[in-house]
Design a protein around this motif. Structure first.
Motif, PDB file in Angstrom:
ATOM      1  N   GLY A  93       0.658  -1.204   0.121  1.00 58.23           N
ATOM      2  CA  GLY A  93      -0.133  -0.023   0.049  1.00 58.23           C
ATOM      3  C   GLY A  93       0.839   1.367  -0.150  1.00 58.23           C
ATOM      4  O   GLY A  93       0.411   2.239   0.144  1.00 58.23           O
ATOM      5  N   ALA A  94       2.092   0.978  -0.068  1.00 61.66           N
ATOM      6  CA  ALA A  94       3.002   2.265  -0.315  1.00 61.66           C
ATOM      7  C   ALA A  94       3.333   2.950  -1.490  1.00 61.66           C
ATOM      8  O   ALA A  94       4.389   3.649  -1.604  1.00 61.66           O
ATOM      9  CB  ALA A  94       4.320   2.024   0.656  1.00 61.66           C
ATOM     10  N   LEU A  95       2.905   2.413  -2.625  1.00 62.33           N
ATOM     11  CA  LEU A  95       3.233   2.796  -3.881  1.00 62.33           C
ATOM     12  C   LEU A  95       2.828   4.354  -3.883  1.00 62.33           C
ATOM     13  O   LEU A  95       1.740   4.775  -3.510  1.00 62.33           O
ATOM     14  CB  LEU A  95       2.351   2.116  -5.163  1.00 62.33           C
ATOM     15  N   ASN A  96       3.763   5.090  -4.205  1.00 58.03           N
ATOM     16  CA  ASN A  96       3.804   6.557  -4.426  1.00 58.03           C
ATOM     17  C   ASN A  96       4.613   6.990  -5.732  1.00 58.03           C
ATOM     18  O   ASN A  96       5.461   6.182  -6.140  1.00 58.03           O
ATOM     19  CB  ASN A  96       3.852   7.181  -3.065  1.00 58.03           C
ATOM     20  N   PRO A  97       4.608   8.461  -6.061  1.00 56.28           N
ATOM     21  CA  PRO A  97       5.460   8.623  -7.073  1.00 56.28           C
ATOM     22  C   PRO A  97       7.016   8.541  -6.729  1.00 56.28           C
ATOM     23  O   PRO A  97       7.982   8.489  -7.451  1.00 56.28           O
ATOM     24  CB  PRO A  97       5.134  10.051  -7.208  1.00 56.28           C
ATOM     25  N   SER A  98       7.291   8.305  -5.380  1.00 54.53           N
ATOM     26  CA  SER A  98       8.752   8.336  -4.998  1.00 54.53           C
ATOM     27  C   SER A  98       8.827   6.803  -4.930  1.00 54.53           C
ATOM     28  O   SER A  98      10.473   6.550  -5.032  1.00 54.53           O
ATOM     29  CB  SER A  98       9.041   8.899  -3.541  1.00 54.53           C
ATOM     30  N   THR A  99       8.104   5.939  -4.982  1.00 53.16           N
ATOM     31  CA  THR A  99       8.531   4.470  -4.837  1.00 53.16           C
ATOM     32  C   THR A  99       8.214   3.827  -6.255  1.00 53.16           C
ATOM     33  O   THR A  99       8.009   2.430  -6.089  1.00 53.16           O
ATOM     34  CB  THR A  99       7.903   3.863  -3.603  1.00 53.16           C
ATOM     35  N   THR A 100       7.865   4.482  -7.272  1.00 58.52           N
ATOM     36  CA  THR A 100       7.160   3.753  -8.435  1.00 58.52           C
ATOM     37  C   THR A 100       8.308   3.008  -9.080  1.00 58.52           C
ATOM     38  O   THR A 100       9.385   3.523  -9.158  1.00 58.52           O
ATOM     39  CB  THR A 100       6.749   4.872  -9.426  1.00 58.52           C
ATOM     40  N   PRO A 101       7.864   1.830  -9.401  1.00 63.03           N
ATOM     41  CA  PRO A 101       9.082   1.078 -10.187  1.00 63.03           C
ATOM     42  C   PRO A 101       8.932   1.088 -11.688  1.00 63.03           C
ATOM     43  O   PRO A 101       9.570   0.433 -12.446  1.00 63.03           O
ATOM     44  CB  PRO A 101       8.378  -0.482  -9.662  1.00 63.03           C
ATOM     45  N   SER A 102       8.146   2.146 -12.139  1.00 60.01           N
ATOM     46  CA  SER A 102       8.002   2.460 -13.461  1.00 60.01           C
ATOM     47  C   SER A 102       9.489   2.831 -14.188  1.00 60.01           C
ATOM     48  O   SER A 102      10.142   3.285 -13.501  1.00 60.01           O
ATOM     49  CB  SER A 102       6.939   3.497 -13.688  1.00 60.01           C
ATOM     50  N   LYS A 103       9.616   2.219 -15.260  1.00 62.41           N
ATOM     51  CA  LYS A 103      11.096   2.314 -15.886  1.00 62.41           C
ATOM     52  C   LYS A 103      10.993   3.659 -16.872  1.00 62.41           C
ATOM     53  O   LYS A 103      11.311   3.378 -17.988  1.00 62.41           O
ATOM     54  CB  LYS A 103      11.203   1.156 -16.604  1.00 62.41           C
ATOM     55  N   PHE A 104      10.211   4.576 -16.650  1.00 56.47           N
ATOM     56  CA  PHE A 104      10.093   5.716 -17.406  1.00 56.47           C
ATOM     57  C   PHE A 104      11.050   6.335 -18.126  1.00 56.47           C
ATOM     58  O   PHE A 104      11.431   6.760 -19.107  1.00 56.47           O
ATOM     59  CB  PHE A 104       8.860   6.536 -16.594  1.00 56.47           C
ATOM     60  N   HIS A 105      12.256   6.387 -16.947  1.00 58.75           N
ATOM     61  CA  HIS A 105      13.571   6.932 -17.032  1.00 58.75           C
ATOM     62  C   HIS A 105      14.135   5.914 -18.498  1.00 58.75           C
ATOM     63  O   HIS A 105      14.761   6.695 -19.272  1.00 58.75           O
ATOM     64  CB  HIS A 105      14.272   6.999 -16.045  1.00 58.75           C
ATOM     65  N   ASN A 106      14.227   4.805 -18.063  1.00 58.11           N
ATOM     66  CA  ASN A 106      14.874   3.946 -19.272  1.00 58.11           C
ATOM     67  C   ASN A 106      14.113   4.032 -20.603  1.00 58.11           C
ATOM     68  O   ASN A 106      14.922   4.067 -21.493  1.00 58.11           O
ATOM     69  CB  ASN A 106      14.908   2.626 -18.636  1.00 58.11           C
TER      70      ASN A 106
END
Length: 612
Positions: A93-106
């Motif tokens: 339940g701790a998912l937030n913009p600072s913990t996102t696993p999204s690889k958007f940078h890559n």
């Protein structure tokens, strides 16, 4: 965004020491160091230019990689739990913009590098001077353009409607304050780019000078067959309830009020998806692809071997897009039981609901069958389980024995010495049970088994090298059946292609006469079983809008056997359904991953998905 630009530019220097070899190198997705750091020098040199192109392939997903895929996606579904080792923020339940696993940078890095390649490839006089130089440059452009579009597609699957950058590589002075495009705009953009790329791509990965001989050293390189299969995926998603007339997303808007998910249902999207899936199937089959099958006098054994051996013998037959460099060995050590020679990790725990969803051998569900019992034990041994195994694991469909290791299973890998190690024991004091290791045991009393080679051993190390099937023909069959059932219910092709997957898996064909709702249920179950652990479930439950429905809930309590109990194979104390672990309740915001907070801070036109 200028900071973002400079970060991207600095990556180029890093990339030059980690690019991927191309040409005749077999390990097309591997990396090797290089000391050239000047972009001008790179695009004046054939080898370095080709390495730049090959480097664009690095983010093609490896579904068997634990850190980059399993722990992010498979581990957050009603397929697997790996919380002994890894518990993603979405599960707690701790998912937030600072913990996102999204690889958007890559993804954005690869997108920019692809744009640079497209801008500079024509500068390479060394390639132009080759006899087939013009043809090579055309093909290379097609690959780069496809990969640029593909990484947008990967990003769309993660975060929904995305920010689309200018097609030119840009300068630090350019304006990168760019809002999201709508989902439909993103789809149109990606499909148009893939269509343009296909004009420059070869039909297949043929050897130079041939239109029939496949060059296996080019395995995994983009061709028209792969590109068409990806188009099928995109159109299937776009037709699905999450993206097609979804009033639940009415509040997902840009700052100017622009709607990002269509509020109007468009039935024609299903027809487009069906047509493209059929096109992809026809193209693949015309070029030698087919559903992989093994012949055996015993139909059950034939189905078992067809589904099991698919991953190391069948990829040439069924594989559409292959990734030659992968972490299958890392996956195998995580799923092999501790009774395996050399002691494996034994920890990718299969959720009880998935175990229950596998049918009985006669095709009935466990609730429909009179043969399903949880308080009895068999006296009969088979190639799949030993005498003393609970009857709940007997007489199940062949894919159950391909995909799940359970208490009483015949060891799926090379066992340690000792009679008991030929079987798998998940009860508390068993050879792979909780009492034998601090963390290397499955919380549910089941471990994933798919794609674990029977010769696998930890020590001495035995790993059978094989590619990952990023896309396979079986998926395209199910794409087609699903889209056709929605666009043209009653079309005989729905049953034809659905039944092809069922019968390969050892289940009898469905009869004619089922209505659209009944077939929708069967198609979704077939995807659940046929494609389990292959990276689809996370996205399927979302695009169908069922992540909080009974039987597909992605949050709350999950069940398994009682791993804290049992001292023998047939101990009833172990064979008791208990809550194995609990995840945070499903929330609407989990339909998409958030863009990272750093991206939000840079791009003031970027809106976050509501709830983050």
């Amino acid at each position: 965004m200028k900071k973002y630009f400079y970060n991207i530019c600095s990556l180029i220097g890093v990339l030059m020491v980690s690019l991927i070899p191309m040409g005749c190198q077999k390990n097309y997705f591997d990396t090797q160091p290089d000391n050239i750091v000047s972009v001008d020098e790179i695009f004046a040199n054939r080898g370095q230019t080709e390495r730049w192109l090959a480097g664009l392939y690095a983010m093609v997903p490896d579904i068997w990689n634990a850190d980059n895929f399993i722990y992010v996606f498979t581990n957050t579904t009603d397929e697997l739990d790996v919380s002994n080792w890894n518990n993603p923020a979405i599960n707690s339940g701790a998912l937030n913009p600072s913990t996102t696993p999204s690889k958007f940078h890559n993804y954005y890095e690869k997108i920019r590098l692809a744009s640079i390649f497209l801008e500079r490839i024509d500068d390479n006089e060394e390639i132009k001077a080759l006899v087939n130089g013009a043809q090579l440059i055309q093909q290379y452009k097609g690959e780069a353009r496809f990969l640029r579009a593909f990484y947008y597609w990967m990003l769309m699957k993660e975060v929904g409607p995305v920010v689309i950058l200018p097609l030119n590589s840009g300068t630090p002075e350019d304006d990168y304050q760019i809002p999201r495009s709508s989902w439909d705009e993103c789809v149109s953009f990606v499909l148009s780019e893939i269509a343009a790329a296909k004009e420059d791509l070869p039909l297949n990965n043929y050897a130079v000078g041939s239109t029939t001989e496949i060059d296996e050293t080019q395995t995994g390189r983009i061709n028209k067959i792969i590109a068409t299969a990806v188009e099928s995926q995109i159109l299937l998603f776009s037709a699905s309830p999450l993206y097609n007339g979804n009033s639940e997303m009415a509040d997902f808007r840009n700052l100017d009020g622009k709607q990002l998910i269509s509020q109007t249902y468009d039935a024609n999207k299903w027809k487009l998806a069906a047509d493209k899936a059929k096109e992809a199937i026809t193209l693949a089959e015309a070029n030698g692809k087919g559903i992989y099958r093994v012949n055996d006098a015993d139909p059950f054994r034939a189905a078992f071997l067809s589904c099991r051996n698919l991953f190391w013998d069948g990829w040439k037959t069924e594989g559409i897009w292959l990734r030659t460099a992968n972490d299958i060995s890392g996956y195998e050590i995580r799923v092999a039981p501790r009774a395996t020679q050399g002691t494996a990790y034994n920890g990718l725990a299969v959720v009880q609901q998935l175990v229950d969803d596998f049918r009985m051998a006669d095709g009935k569900s466990i609730s429909e069958s009179n043969n399903y019992q949880e308080d009895q034990y068999t006296n009969t041994a088979t190639p799949y389980y030993v005498a003393g195994t609970n009857v709940m694991y007997t007489n199940r469909e062949p894919r159950f024995y391909v995909d799940v290791t359970f208490n009483g299973s015949v060891n799926p890998a090379v066992p340690k010495s000792g009679e008991n190690n030929a079987r798998v024991e998940f009860f508390y004091t068993g050879n792979s049970g909780k009492s034998g290791a601090p963390r290397d045991w499955p919380k549910t009393g089941y471990v994933a088994r798919k794609n674990l080679h029977p010769t696998y051993s930890v020590s001495p190390s035995v790993n059978v090298t094989r590619p990952t099937m990023v896309i396979r023909l079986g998926e395209l069959y199910l794409n087609y059946a699903e889209a056709l059932n929605e666009s043209d219910p009653g079309n005989p092709d729905v049953l034809k292609y659905l039944n092809a997957i069922r019968t390969r898996g050892g289940i009898s064909a469905l009869p004619e006469g089922l209505n659209q709702d009944e077939l929708r249920k069967e198609i979704r179950l077939e995807r659940r079983l046929e494609l389990c652990f292959e990276g689809h479930r996370y996205f399927d439950v979302r695009r169908w809008k069922i992540p909080n429905k009974q039987g597909s809930n992605q949050g709350g309590a999950f069940y398994g056997m009682d791993i804290d109990a049992g001292t023998s194979l047939s101990d009833p104390a172990f064979h008791t359904r208990v809550i194995a672990f609990t995840r945070a309740p499903w929330q609407r915001r989990y339909y998409f991953l958030p863009y990272g907070q750093d991206e939000m801070d840079r791009n003031k036109q970027l809106v976050q998905f509501p709830g983050y």
